[in-house]
Design an enzyme around this catalytic site. Structure first.
Site, short mmCIF file in Angstrom:
data_model
loop_
_atom_site.label_atom_id
_atom_site.label_comp_id
_atom_site.label_asym_id
_atom_site.label_seq_id
_atom_site.Cartn_x
_atom_site.Cartn_y
_atom_site.Cartn_z
N SER A 79 0.86 -1.18 0.00
CA SER A 79 0.00 0.00 0.00
C SER A 79 0.89 1.22 0.00
O SER A 79 2.03 1.16 0.48
CB SER A 79 -0.91 0.01 1.23
N ARG A 80 0.39 2.32 -0.54
CA ARG A 80 1.15 3.57 -0.47
C ARG A 80 1.21 4.07 0.96
O ARG A 80 2.01 4.91 1.30
CB ARG A 80 0.51 4.62 -1.36
N HIS A 119 -6.12 0.67 -12.33
CA HIS A 119 -5.76 -0.64 -12.88
C HIS A 119 -4.68 -0.58 -13.95
O HIS A 119 -3.73 -1.37 -13.93
CB HIS A 119 -7.01 -1.34 -13.44
N LYS A 167 -12.02 -6.60 -11.67
CA LYS A 167 -13.03 -6.11 -12.62
C LYS A 167 -13.37 -4.66 -12.29
O LYS A 167 -13.44 -4.33 -11.10
CB LYS A 167 -14.34 -6.88 -12.48
N ASP A 201 -18.91 -0.71 -12.56
CA ASP A 201 -18.81 -1.38 -11.27
C ASP A 201 -19.66 -2.63 -11.19
O ASP A 201 -19.25 -3.63 -10.63
CB ASP A 201 -19.23 -0.39 -10.18
#
Lengths: 345, 345
Positions: free
Chosen positions: B53-54, B96, B114, B195
Site C-alpha cells: 500500500s502507499r 488498474h 473487474k 462497477d
C-alpha cells in the site's frame, strides 16, 4: 421510509358469484372464446346467451359444446339480438375494430380481446365510438383482474415497494414457422408484439404509467412480422421497464418490479393465476403470496367478466382498473416498437 | 433436435488443492483484497506472500490480519519483490492500467480486478504489454470460474440449450448518494456500468459472443456518472441480451438464457456460487443443480486463483476460459453504453 411489512394484506377480490349478471354474446368462436365461455359458466353467474360465426355450422357446434342457447350465422344478427347485454369480441385482432364498432353501433357493451385493436388509432376510434354511444368498452386484459394483480396494485398504491425504478417482464412463445399462419401474417396483425408483448407491456404501463420514451430493437420473421423484440420503456422520472418478446423461443413469462423499498417477483406464468414474492431490497426478508382459489390457467378469465358486469351495474363506461387510455397507451408503445423494428403495416 | 437431458453432467472443476502453487502479491489492500486473500488461504494452496500500500501502516495492518509475510510501503517495492510470481491488482479501477503495467514491466504475471480497466483502449494497452512481456494477464472475473458457470459452459457447448436466442441478466445495488464516494465519482470511474454491469454484460458476452449492436438508455446520477442503464445487445444472428444495472435499487442479480431447446435460470445472486435450473422450453421438465461445495459468497474467489496458477503452469499467457479479448469486448460494450447515456469521461 416504511419498514418491510410483516404480512401481506388480503386482496380485495370481486366475488365471482352473487353480483350483477350480464347476458353475453360471443362474436367469433375460437380457442379463446371457448376458454372464456367455459370459465364464465364454471366459475361465475354470468351467462353466455348467444354465439355468432360467419359459418353458421361453426356457431351451432360451439353453442352445443358450451351450452349456449342461440347460434347466429352472422355478426349483425348477434349484435341485433335484444337479449344480449354485452358482446365479447374474440376474433383475430385484425377484426376487432370493425366488430367492436358494429356492436357499439347496435348499443351493446363490448369486451374486446387483447390487443384492443391493431394500433392506437384504431383503439381511439373504438373508444370514441363507445363514449359517444354511452356503452361500456374494455380490452380483455384478464391478467389485470386476477387476485395477484389486485394485490400487487394495492402494494404499489400503499407504497410498500417505494419508488418502482425497474420493471422486467417477458412473454415469448416458440411457434413453428408457418408462412400462412395467423401469427406470421402481416395482414392479420401477426408478430410477437401485438400477440404476446401486449401482456408484459401492459404490466410495465400498469406499474410505471405511460412511458416518455420507447426504445425497441429486434428482428423480423421471414414474412416481415416482428419475430423477436426487446424494448426499454423510460418514464420522465428515469424509471425503466425492460420487456422482451419472441416467436422463436419460449421465455419464462415472469414479471419483476424493483422498488426502492422492496422487490416483487411474479412467478411464471405471470399472465395467469399464480403467486408472487415480495422481498426486501437485498432479499433477506420474503413474503410469498399464492392464489389458493380453484381458478387456474384460463379459468382466471372469469374475473374480468364479473368485473365488467359490476362496472356496468355501477353505470361506468370503462373500467377504472383497466381504462381505455391504458389500452391506447400500450398500443402507442407497440406502434413505436413496430416502427423501430421496421414492421410498418 | 436433442431431447431434454435426463440428468446434468458433473462439472469439470479444477481442484483447489494439489496443483501448481503461486506466490501472490496483493497490490492495494481493500475490501475485495481481504476477501480474496481469505478465500485463497481458506480454500486453496495458493499463498499470498506480500501486500503493498502507499500507506505502509495500512499494508502492515492488512498483512497482520491475513497472515501475510511481507508488507511493502510502495507498489514499486512489491512488483520488484523477487519472491512474488503474480500480482493481484485490487485497487479502484482508475488505477488498474498504471498498476498492471507496472507489474508487467517488472516481469510479473497479473490478475486485475473487474473491470479490467476504465475503457477498452486501456484494456488493449494492458493486454499488449502483457503479450509483449510474455506474462500471464487476466481480469478477475471470478464468476466465470465458479462450478455453476463451468457446467453452464458445458451445457452450452454440448448444445443442450439449442440456439440461445435471449439472455436476461441484471445487477443493481442501491447506494446512498454520497457525492464524494468512489461509486459516484467520475474521476474514479464511478457509475453502475463499470462497477456492476460488468458482470451481467460479461455473462451476455459469455453466452452469445461479442454483440454486433449495443443499444443503451439510462439516467445519470447527480455527479454525472451513469446511475441506471438498460442495455440491449444484439448479435449478427438476431439473438439478444437484455442487461440492467442501477445504483438506485437492488435488483435480483439473476441471469437467464432462453434457447430453442431449453431454458436456464441462474439463481440469485448469479455472480456468486449458487445454483441454476435447466427447464424444457415450456417448463414442464426441470433439472436443478446446486453448488454443494463448502465455498459460498466471496469464498468463490478461490477458483479464479487456482485456475490462474494452472494456466501459468501450462505456459499460457491468458485464460482460455476468460481471455483478454473478452474483457476488451465487454469494455467496448460499456464504452458504447456510456456514450449513449451521455457519460463520457
Amino acid at each position: 421510509m416504511s419498514a418491510f411489512p410483516s404480512a401481506l394484506p388480503e386482496p380485495d377480490i370481486t366475488p365471482l358469484r352473487g353480483g350483477p349478471v350480464l347476458r353475453w354474446g360471443v362474436l367469433a368462436p375460437g380457442r379463446i372464446a371457448g376458454a372464456f365461455v367455459w370459465a364464465l359458466h364454471q366459475h361465475t353467474d354470468q351467462r353466455v346467451h348467444a354465439v355468432a360465426s360467419r359459418e353458421p355450422e361453426r356457431a351451432r357446434s360451439f353453442a352445443a359444446t358450451y351450452g349456449i342457447a342461440r347460434a347466429h350465422g352472422s355478426y349483425e344478427q348477434l349484435v341485433a339480438d335484444p337479449d344480449i347485454d354485452i358482446v365479447y369480441v374474440a376474433s383475430p385482432h385484425s377484426g376487432h375494430k370493425a366488430q367492436a364498432l358494429l356492436a357499439i353501433a347496435a348499443g351493446k357493451h363490448v369486451l374486446v380481446e387483447k390487443p384492443f385493436a391493431l394500433n392506437a388509432a384504431e383503439a381511439r376510434e373504438i373508444a370514441q365510438a363507445a363514449r359517444a354511444a354511452g356503452v361500456f368498452a374494455m380490452e380483455a386484459m384478464w391478467t389485470r383482474f386476477l387476485p395477484q394483480t389486485v394485490l400487487i396494485d394495492r402494494l404499489l398504491r400503499d407504497g410498500v415497494l417505494g419508488d418502482p425504478r425497474l420493471v422486467v417482464a417477458d412473454f415469448g412463445v416458440r411457434f413453428d414457422f408457418e408462412p400462412e399462419g395467423r401469427i406470421f401474417s402481416p395482414a392479420l396483425g401477426g408478430g410477437a408484439l401485438l400477440d404476446l408483448a401486449v401482456y408484459p407491456l401492459w404490466f410495465a404501463h400498469f406499474v410505471l404509467g405511460t412511458p416518455a420514451r420507447v426504445l425497441a430493437t429486434g428482428v423480423l420473421a421471414k414474412t416481415g412480422v416482428d419475430g423477436q423484440t426487446a424494448l426499454v420503456l423510460t418514464t420522465d422520472s428515469g424509471a425503466q421497464a425492460l420487456v422482451h418478446t419472441s416467436l422463436f423461443v419460449d421465455t419464462p413469462n415472469e414479471a419483476a418490479i424493483s422498488g426502492t423499498l422492496a422487490r416483487l417477483q411474479v412467478e411464471s406464468r405471470f399472465i395467469a393465476p399464480g403467486g408472487f414474492t415480495l422481498s426486501s431490497p437485498t432479499g433477506e426478508k420474503r413474503l410469498r403470496w399464492s392464489d389458493s382459489s380453484a381458478l387456474s390457467g384460463s379459468g382466471g378469465l372469469a374475473y374480468q367478466a364479473t368485473a365488467a358486469a359490476r362496472h356496468i351495474a355501477e353505470g361506468l363506461t370503462e373500467s377504472p382498473l383497466h381504462p381505455l387510455a391504458r389500452s391506447i397507451a400500450v398500443l402507442e408503445t407497440i406502434d413505436a416498437a413496430r416502427r423501430q423494428v421496421g414492421y410498418v403495416p
